[in-house]
Scaffold this active site. Structure first.
Site, PDB file in Angstrom:
ATOM      1  N   GLU A  52       0.835  -1.199   0.000  1.00  0.00           N
ATOM      2  CA  GLU A  52       0.000   0.000   0.000  1.00  0.00           C
ATOM      3  C   GLU A  52       0.877   1.258   0.000  1.00  0.00           C
ATOM      4  O   GLU A  52       1.862   1.349   0.741  1.00  0.00           O
ATOM      5  CB  GLU A  52      -0.881  -0.034   1.246  1.00  0.00           C
ATOM      6  CG  GLU A  52      -1.864   1.111   1.388  1.00  0.00           C
ATOM      7  CD  GLU A  52      -2.719   0.958   2.644  1.00  0.00           C
ATOM      8  OE1 GLU A  52      -3.696   1.721   2.765  1.00  0.00           O
ATOM      9  OE2 GLU A  52      -2.413   0.083   3.488  1.00  0.00           O
ATOM     10  N   LYS A 121      -9.275   2.944  -2.444  1.00  0.00           N
ATOM     11  CA  LYS A 121      -9.596   2.244  -1.208  1.00  0.00           C
ATOM     12  C   LYS A 121     -10.956   2.706  -0.709  1.00  0.00           C
ATOM     13  O   LYS A 121     -11.248   3.904  -0.656  1.00  0.00           O
ATOM     14  CB  LYS A 121      -8.511   2.532  -0.165  1.00  0.00           C
ATOM     15  CG  LYS A 121      -8.642   1.778   1.140  1.00  0.00           C
ATOM     16  CD  LYS A 121      -7.405   2.049   2.013  1.00  0.00           C
ATOM     17  CE  LYS A 121      -7.428   1.284   3.317  1.00  0.00           C
ATOM     18  NZ  LYS A 121      -6.198   1.508   4.107  1.00  0.00           N
ATOM     19  N   CYS A 178      -5.627  -3.061   1.967  1.00  0.00           N
ATOM     20  CA  CYS A 178      -5.476  -3.211   3.410  1.00  0.00           C
ATOM     21  C   CYS A 178      -6.808  -3.375   4.136  1.00  0.00           C
ATOM     22  O   CYS A 178      -7.382  -4.445   4.168  1.00  0.00           O
ATOM     23  CB  CYS A 178      -4.672  -2.042   3.978  1.00  0.00           C
ATOM     24  SG  CYS A 178      -3.964  -2.416   5.608  1.00  0.00           S
ATOM     25  N   SER A 205      -0.143  -2.173   7.063  1.00  0.00           N
ATOM     26  CA  SER A 205      -0.208  -3.104   8.188  1.00  0.00           C
ATOM     27  C   SER A 205       1.030  -3.066   9.077  1.00  0.00           C
ATOM     28  O   SER A 205       1.855  -3.973   9.045  1.00  0.00           O
ATOM     29  CB  SER A 205      -0.426  -4.532   7.676  1.00  0.00           C
ATOM     30  OG  SER A 205      -0.670  -5.419   8.745  1.00  0.00           O
ATOM     31  N   TRP A 489     -12.217 -52.939  -8.430  1.00  0.00           N
ATOM     32  CA  TRP A 489     -11.478 -54.084  -7.895  1.00  0.00           C
ATOM     33  C   TRP A 489     -12.313 -54.772  -6.811  1.00  0.00           C
ATOM     34  O   TRP A 489     -11.978 -54.801  -5.644  1.00  0.00           O
ATOM     35  CB  TRP A 489     -10.133 -53.619  -7.354  1.00  0.00           C
ATOM     36  CG  TRP A 489      -9.124 -54.713  -7.104  1.00  0.00           C
ATOM     37  CD1 TRP A 489      -8.638 -55.106  -5.900  1.00  0.00           C
ATOM     38  CD2 TRP A 489      -8.469 -55.531  -8.078  1.00  0.00           C
ATOM     39  NE1 TRP A 489      -7.724 -56.126  -6.055  1.00  0.00           N
ATOM     40  CE2 TRP A 489      -7.604 -56.409  -7.394  1.00  0.00           C
ATOM     41  CE3 TRP A 489      -8.550 -55.632  -9.473  1.00  0.00           C
ATOM     42  CZ2 TRP A 489      -6.805 -57.355  -8.039  1.00  0.00           C
ATOM     43  CZ3 TRP A 489      -7.753 -56.567 -10.122  1.00  0.00           C
ATOM     44  CH2 TRP A 489      -6.900 -57.413  -9.411  1.00  0.00           C
ATOM     45  N   SER A 660     -23.962 -46.073 -16.340  1.00  0.00           N
ATOM     46  CA  SER A 660     -23.063 -47.227 -16.375  1.00  0.00           C
ATOM     47  C   SER A 660     -22.529 -47.504 -17.770  1.00  0.00           C
ATOM     48  O   SER A 660     -21.506 -48.181 -17.915  1.00  0.00           O
ATOM     49  CB  SER A 660     -23.787 -48.472 -15.847  1.00  0.00           C
ATOM     50  OG  SER A 660     -24.140 -48.296 -14.494  1.00  0.00           O
TER      51      SER A 660
END
Length: 683
Positions: A52, A121, A178, A205, A489, A660
């Site tokens: 920022e 912002k 921010c 920050s 299987w 199927s």
């Protein structure tokens, strides 16, 4: 398509950049930003995100009121714009921008010699260490788009902005600045609900104790909730420490997963990269039907700006970790949590079914293999929960023509040490009689071990269990797992395919062994049981249906249907994301081509830490696709059983519904074409 190109495979490389800021010196900052972007361009990044107000520095306070500063901001942005002509990434830099009546804290998007747009912002903090309302206006209640003059051209100043690549599928970018993330509804939430895949956060920050944890929480939750990548860049070195400190934190999250993080408090320039899986994000957004509903309720305002990225279509590697075992976390604590939840999901499912139908006896066949072992452990715990003796479990071992002394001993030891009611039922006389009555060559003494020979044994075992359940007021507990269901299987109908209730259909084979290890580690059943469980874990996976001649290796499941490690990998990306075969092979290549790369889950032995060539990966993928399609008829008639893993289930009543008689031809054709393009001969 270049198989090895990350951009052709649905990824985009992004970069979060932190660098030393020169306070109130926009032109010098522009030079540093250009040099950093040039490196990101060489590294193939599509996007680079700076902190920022990175053009000026965040902590210059009332200098934001000075005309001289804005003249330099204009010059700096022009420098970056002009230098970007031959650079690949979309550049997002933070800058103060003035209109005729107000000043805004903005992100400026620059690409290929053009200022694409400017995003202001929206949420301006004015509490604790933040005093932005002294200098900057909010866009709440403000017109969607306003035209301003910047760096000698007319550009759009937006409240909401989406940047959309025209030549990279699903690459679209929105911007938080921010505080826009820290509000009850993040500013990017609406744009993501409309299909944005990447959110960039240009942040200042200042750091205090615990702030890094807060950033992780916010970025992770935003990326998970919004099904996006979140690219976060916080201010660091060079910012004023008159009253605050700065750590230069970079984070990149994707759909709640941390892909990359830099080393905080480190001086100098840091470029933090990650390759974002755009296909994954768009799949999650499409599959979550409430996502579209949120978009309808929260209309997106602002503008959409298209750009052409023209990314490199060459092999640039892959800057992200691809887990070898997508069903099994490599992190010990996460694996422990997953095993705890999986085991208790199985137990609670069985407890509920038993309670609902009058608490019959669980009837279960124990082979000494992984699946029947885990099913028995679930039954034993269910008895404990219900306050019933474990002797209420009716366990049977049913040796056939190829049952080894080792696995039979494991089965016997397991049942007796757990405390079940236990019997041995030799199926060989009944199997011989059936094969003789059928006119099978084995009934005449010939060594013919075909699929009929195998299925007669599997069918008789299940038939006995069902009839015993009828006679003794019980229900047959199924033991087959998710991997076996995917590959077909199992013997259909009256075979290991069928039961009254199945506890393992949501457990992939690669997770099964870790569940048993977890039972050992948590000492659920005591020392004697633990020793037998370890012996079972150390035994080769085999159906034990075909006798071995002297000196021959016993029948191996994985030699027939492929390594479960690879087939579970293929299953995860087929079931969860529906990826194309080419992308599954690409991911498997990056996960499995080098045994030294990446982290292995706990307890995987050195012997089992294998690697697979691209040839092997593609051959086994082809077999997976073929078996997956041809086995759907078995999955269409599955008994009840709980879903366990987030990767999905194959229940026809739940996650997977498919005819199927669907054809695998298109999928197999793509595998064949891929193999041909790579010079791989499929036999």
């Amino acid at each position: 398509m270049n198989f090895h190109s990350l951009y052709d495979q649905g990824f985009a490389r992004v970069c979060s950049a932190t660098l030393e800021v020169a306070l109130a010196n926009p032109v010098e900052n522009a030079r540093r930003i250009i040099a950093t972007t040039r490196q990101a361009s060489e590294d193939g990044a599509a996007l680079i995100v700076f902190p920022e107000l990175s053009i000026t520095g965040y902590s210059i306070d009332d200098l934001f009121t000075q005309d001289v500063l804005y003249d330099a901001v204009d010059e700096a942005i022009a420098l970056i714009r002009d230098a970007s002509v031959d650079l690949l990434p979309v550049i997002l830099v933070g800058a103060p921008i003035r209109t005729n009546t107000q000043t805004f804290n903005c992100a400026v998007a620059i690409h290929r010699g053009t200022i694409l747009a400017v995003k202001a912002k929206r949420c301006i903090p004015n509490y604790r260490e933040f005093y932005e309302a002294r200098w900057f206006a909010s866009t709440n209640g403000w017109a969607d788009v306003e035209e301003i003059s910047l760096a000698g051209e007319q550009v759009q100043l937006s409240r909401d902005l989406v940047l959309r690549a025209t030549d990279v599928n699903n690459l679209s970018i929105s911007i938080d600045i921010c505080e826009d993330l820290w509000v009850p509804t993040p500013m990017s939430a609406n744009t993501c609900a409309s299909g944005v895949t990447v959110v960039a956060n240009l942040s200042a920050s200042p750091v205090t104790v615990g702030r890094a944890r807060d950033r992780h929480l916010m970025c992770q939750s935003a990326s998970a909730r919004q099904h996006c990548a979140y690219v976060y860049s916080a201010a660091g070195e060079g910012e004023s420490t008159t009253d605050l400190a700065w750590d230069g934190h970079s984070l990149i999250y994707e759909n709640g997963d941390l892909l990359a993080e830099n080393e905080r408090f480190r001086p100098g320039t840091q470029l933090t990269y990650a390759d974002i899986d755009l296909d994954r994000l768009t799949h999650e957004q499409r599959q979550m039907t409430t996502f579209a509903q949120a978009a309808e309720q929260n209309a997106v305002f602002g503008q959409v700006v298209d750009f052409e990225l023209n990314p490199p279509r060459t092999d640039r590697g892959l800057r992200r970790t691809v887990d070898r075992f997508p069903f099994v976390p490599a992190d010990d604590s996460m694996l422990d949590q997953d095993c705890y939840e999986a085991y208790n999901i199985q137990v609670s499912g069985l407890v509920q079914r038993l309670k609902a139908i009058g608490n019959p006896h669980p009837v279960i066949g124990i082979s000494g293999g992984l699946d029947s072992t885990q099913a028995l452990l679930v039954c034993a715990k269910a008895m404990d929960v219900l306050g019933r003796p474990r002797s209420d479990i009716l366990a049977f071992t049913m040796p056939g023509f190829a049952t080894s002394d080792h696995t039979k001993k494991n089965a016997v030891d397991l049942c007796t040490s757990i405390g079940t009611t236990f019997e041995e039922l030799d199926i060989r006389p009944a199997a011989t009689q059936m094969l003789t009555d059928m006119g099978h060559p084995f009934g005449r003494g010939e060594e013919v071990y075909d699929v009929t020979f195998e299925n007669v044994q599997a069918g008789l075992r299940t038939d006995f269990l069902f009839r015993i359940a009828n006679a003794r007021r019980g229900i047959v507990i199924g033991t087959g797992d998710l991997s076996e269901l995917a590959l077909g299987w199992c013997t259909y109908g009256v075979g290991d395919h069928m039961s009254h209730y199945s506890v393992n259909p949501g457990i992939p084979k690669t997770l099964m062994q870790h569940l048993i290890r977890w039972v050992i580690a948590t000492d659920h059943f005591g020392h004697d049981v633990n020793g037998t469980l370890q012996s079972i874990l150390d035994t080769e996976i085999s159906p034990e249906l075909i006798p071995s001649r002297d000196g021959e290796k016993p029948q191996s499941t994985q030699a027939s249907i492929g390594p479960y490690a690879l087939q579970d990998f293929n299953l995860f990306y087929t079931l969860r994301y529906g990826y194309r075969p080419e992308k599954i092979a690409f991911l498997a290549h990056h996960a499995w081509s080098d045994r030294e790369r990446g982290q292995w889950p706990a307890h995987v032995s050195e012997e089992d830490r294998v690697e697979y060539s691209l040839d092997e990966i593609i051959r086994w993928l082809r077999l997976f696709i073929k078996r997956f399609f041809m086995s759907q008829f078995k999955r269409s008639a599955l008994p009840n059983g709980p879903k366990v893993v987030a990767g999905g289930s194959l229940s026809p009543r739940g996650d997977w519904r498919m005819p199927s008689d669907a054809s695998s031809a298109m999928w197999l054709a793509r595998v064949d074409a891929l193999a041909d393009s790579l010079g791989i001969e499929l036999t």
